[in-house]
Design an enzyme around this catalytic site. Sequence first.
Site, PDB file in Angstrom:
ATOM      1  N   HIS A 159       0.834  -1.221   0.000  1.00  0.00           N
ATOM      2  CA  HIS A 159       0.000   0.000   0.000  1.00  0.00           C
ATOM      3  C   HIS A 159       0.865   1.265   0.000  1.00  0.00           C
ATOM      4  CE1 HIS A 159      -3.921  -2.047   0.871  1.00  0.00           C
ATOM      5  NE2 HIS A 159      -3.124  -2.940   1.412  1.00  0.00           N
ATOM      6  N   ASN A 214     -10.204  -2.699   2.763  1.00  0.00           N
ATOM      7  CA  ASN A 214      -9.982  -2.708   1.312  1.00  0.00           C
ATOM      8  C   ASN A 214     -11.303  -2.465   0.584  1.00  0.00           C
ATOM      9  OD1 ASN A 214      -7.216  -3.231   1.350  1.00  0.00           O
ATOM     10  ND2 ASN A 214      -7.469  -5.443   1.183  1.00  0.00           N
TER      11      ASN A 214
HETATM   12 FE1  HDD Z   1      -2.432  -4.855   5.466  1.00  0.00          FE
HETATM   13  C1  HDD Z   1      -0.962  -1.821   5.145  1.00  0.00           C
HETATM   14  C2  HDD Z   1      -5.399  -3.528   4.335  1.00  0.00           C
HETATM   15  C3  HDD Z   1      -3.854  -7.983   5.529  1.00  0.00           C
HETATM   16  C4  HDD Z   1       0.295  -6.050   6.973  1.00  0.00           C
HETATM   17  N1  HDD Z   1      -3.045  -3.039   4.834  1.00  0.00           N
HETATM   18  C5  HDD Z   1      -2.290  -1.909   4.794  1.00  0.00           C
HETATM   19  C6  HDD Z   1      -3.078  -0.813   4.319  1.00  0.00           C
HETATM   20  C7  HDD Z   1      -4.335  -1.298   4.091  1.00  0.00           C
HETATM   21  C8  HDD Z   1      -4.314  -2.697   4.419  1.00  0.00           C
HETATM   22  C9  HDD Z   1      -5.513  -0.516   3.582  1.00  0.00           C
HETATM   23  C10 HDD Z   1      -2.597   0.606   4.097  1.00  0.00           C
HETATM   24  C11 HDD Z   1      -2.830   1.451   5.301  1.00  0.00           C
HETATM   25  C12 HDD Z   1      -2.403   2.869   5.032  1.00  0.00           C
HETATM   26  O1  HDD Z   1      -3.039   3.528   4.205  1.00  0.00           O
HETATM   27  O2  HDD Z   1      -1.435   3.303   5.652  1.00  0.00           O
HETATM   28  N2  HDD Z   1      -4.222  -5.628   4.941  1.00  0.00           N
HETATM   29  C13 HDD Z   1      -5.347  -4.895   4.605  1.00  0.00           C
HETATM   30  C14 HDD Z   1      -6.491  -5.779   4.576  1.00  0.00           C
HETATM   31  C15 HDD Z   1      -6.062  -7.021   4.889  1.00  0.00           C
HETATM   32  C16 HDD Z   1      -4.635  -6.927   5.144  1.00  0.00           C
HETATM   33  C17 HDD Z   1      -7.907  -5.339   4.278  1.00  0.00           C
HETATM   34  C18 HDD Z   1      -6.838  -8.302   5.027  1.00  0.00           C
HETATM   35  C19 HDD Z   1      -7.955  -8.384   5.670  1.00  0.00           C
HETATM   36  N3  HDD Z   1      -1.875  -6.688   6.091  1.00  0.00           N
HETATM   37  C20 HDD Z   1      -2.607  -7.848   6.058  1.00  0.00           C
HETATM   38  C21 HDD Z   1      -1.881  -8.911   6.716  1.00  0.00           C
HETATM   39  C22 HDD Z   1      -0.705  -8.367   7.147  1.00  0.00           C
HETATM   40  C23 HDD Z   1      -0.726  -6.966   6.738  1.00  0.00           C
HETATM   41  C24 HDD Z   1      -2.377 -10.323   6.900  1.00  0.00           C
HETATM   42  C25 HDD Z   1       0.434  -8.979   7.873  1.00  0.00           C
HETATM   43  C26 HDD Z   1       0.396 -10.067   8.573  1.00  0.00           C
HETATM   44  N4  HDD Z   1      -0.617  -4.097   5.888  1.00  0.00           N
HETATM   45  C27 HDD Z   1       0.333  -4.767   6.552  1.00  0.00           C
HETATM   46  C28 HDD Z   1       1.538  -3.911   6.887  1.00  0.00           C
HETATM   47  C29 HDD Z   1       1.112  -2.527   6.314  1.00  0.00           C
HETATM   48  C30 HDD Z   1      -0.243  -2.816   5.702  1.00  0.00           C
HETATM   49  C31 HDD Z   1       2.836  -4.462   6.468  1.00  0.00           C
HETATM   50  C32 HDD Z   1       2.093  -1.804   5.403  1.00  0.00           C
HETATM   51  C33 HDD Z   1       2.066  -0.370   5.828  1.00  0.00           C
HETATM   52  C34 HDD Z   1       1.303  -0.353   7.043  1.00  0.00           C
HETATM   53  O3  HDD Z   1       0.903  -1.610   7.356  1.00  0.00           O
HETATM   54  O4  HDD Z   1       1.053   0.611   7.737  1.00  0.00           O
HETATM   55  O5  HDD Z   1       1.718  -3.883   8.235  1.00  0.00           O
END
Ligand code: HDD
Length: 715
Positions: free
Chosen positions: A92, A165
């Site tokens: 993202h 999402n």
């Molecule tokens: Fe995630 C970012 C949505 C599963 C780990 N995720 C991130 C963002 C969104 C989502 C919208 C951007 C947030 C922003 O604008 O700063 N992610 C989802 C959804 C998931 C999902 C709807 C399933 C239901 N994500 C998911 C899993 C993991 C992560 C299973 C890790 C185990 N996601 C992350 C992250 C991020 C992220 C690595 C990258 C930047 C952040 O968190 O802030 O931690």
Amino acid sequence: MASSILASATEKVQETLGERSKKVADLSAATKDVGDKSHRITTDFGVKQTNTDHWLTVSSEDHTGPTLLEDSHGREKIHRFDHERIPERVVHARGAGAFGKFTLFESAADVTNAGVLTDTSRETPVFVRFSTVLGSRGSADTVRDVRGFAIKFYTEEGNWDIVGNNIPVFFIQDAIKFPDVIHAGKPEPNNEVPQAQSAHNNFWDFQYLHPEATHMFFWTMSDRAIPRSYRMMQGFGVNTFTLTNDKGERNFVKFIFTPSLGVNSLVWDEALKLAGQDPDFHRKDLWEAIESNAFPKWKFGIQVIPESKEHDFEFDILDATKIWTEDLVPIRYIGTLELNRNPDEYFPQTEQVAFCTSHLVPGIGFSDDPLLQGRNFSYLDTQLSRLGVNWQELPINKPVCPVMNHNRDGAMRHTITKGSVNYWPNRFEAVKPATVQEGGYVDFPANVAGIKARMKSKKFKEHFNQAELFYNSMSEHEKAHIVAALGFELDHCDDPIVYKRLCERLVLIDPELAEAVADMVGGDSPAKAERQKHNKKAKGLSQEDFPPFTPTIATRRIAIIIAEGYDAIAYNGVKAAITAAGALTFTIAPRRNAIFAEGESRESGKGVVADHHLEGMRSTMFDSIFIPGGAKSIETLRKNGRAVHWVREAFGHLKAIGATGEAVQFVRDACDVSGMSFSTAGEVVDSYGVITSSKVSPDGFKKAIDYVKGATDFM
Ligand code: HDD
């Protein structure tokens, strides 16, 4: 220019109305304004500088000599520049954000005691960030991908984040698979190709090897993955959360946002072209809508399952690869999300905003959804590496309610806490835990039993029923788009094992679909499916189930193409009608200069100054085009290859095209539709969305745009 120097138009309106949200007021303490003429350039330590254009050297009028290290201003400027970048989000990375408010029109007090979901008199400030998943920060907006929909609610009880999402399910069931799914989707490790694309071997290899991903990849191959606008897509919390009420009862819940403008998409050809023509298409669309006070709105809904019914479903309600269909669990719409203010500066706000699924407020809790549980670890962890331990002190992340505890120190600590103790309990009883009556968070006293093992319940093992449900629920053209999308993606896989096996997976969902894709991409004709289709459909999956709450062409972009000698009556009439309906009109001509109407002399007339010339913009950037008549104007446009291309391309994307007078034949010829029959009365003729009229009929044109709903919606 004016809007970037001074406060934005929206902010000025809000401030006049006394409508600054608590969060916007809170941010003002950390905000400086470059528009304030009294400012002078200083160093970061505050000393005014007289010259910021020349590094200190030992030189003369005839000779440029050595540059001096002594120049602390020069060194500071370069040093600050060298350190401007922080790690981009690992997923993202590309996003756009906006401020707004969340209000309730119905209390959910029967299921929760969260203030933000029960107090109908509250206006909760929010910051929302939309994003794509796979691309890096500089990638294009319109790629085929999931869109992030993350909301920070600055509630009176602390920050509540929904990190959602625009697609209600996820590729995997267990957070431990997240590094695998993301590695497989991101550019391949040897050559870092491709950028912001799922169309490559590794992504589809992963999809085949993880049958649980099948449901989600049907969504990403559908039109949902190429939205027309962030303002026209749904938002889903995806994971299952819980709500607890005053009686101590617990319910499972899903969170849903549905846009007031309907759920609309681009067509793939447009998305591909826009990625090059206007990589900021979605970002600009959001910004411009808010600046023009056309505030994007969503209805907020909840789907609730009482704890006692947790096991009443064929699927596990904690499985993030499953939706709760509306016939099983209706959506109860209780609130409104509105975005009404653009950020002042991208980096400290949209880039530094940081969301955590673990940020909940009293009345809202987790479930044992294994994806959610892993996310709760990951988000906090990633913010530490992205922003440092004191990231919650950054202005955009700071709650609007008091924050007090015994956490201390760490890099970049801003808060200064007075007093001689930093632990609990302490002899002064300083900073003690809150009671429940004071609003303290209480973890639900759940009964937990089981064996310690790397396993899940058996209901987590069924993967295809909802993938089929989704595909069955698509309209014919949405199905055709899925076939084409799979055809495109698998064509970009050059390893036969990848595309052939994927075709075998598709046959489990729909043999005809599998046949069509295999035929295109070179898969073997798939063997007969071992799985029996259920042939069921559900509502709320096809985009056609989401007409706008109020049909409107407001904020749609309409190009009016003219050349010297255009028909001013038709031009002015149509422009006035569609502007009055809230659409945005743009005059496009062979040159961005004064264009004179039929009968208007260069000497006497002022002409119309085009907003863009024909080479500067493309039809893809507009929802619809209109061409007024005027013999000389049409003669010029006929000879202009780009003008002909504009019309042909808009027609190919099934957009509403309006034409009057001489333009009628021009449009017919350009589209090569001589065999088609047309109404001349301004009525809509069949589903091609082409209207021709020899009379000026602004109303008919507006009707046509309404009819095809900007045409990009469903095609
Ligand atoms: Fe995630 C970012 C949505 C599963 C780990 N995720 C991130 C963002 C969104 C989502 C919208 C951007 C947030 C922003 O604008 O700063 N992610 C989802 C959804 C998931 C999902 C709807 C399933 C239901 N994500 C998911 C899993 C993991 C992560 C299973 C890790 C185990 N996601 C992350 C992250 C991020 C992220 C690595 C990258 C930047 C952040 O968190 O802030 O931690």
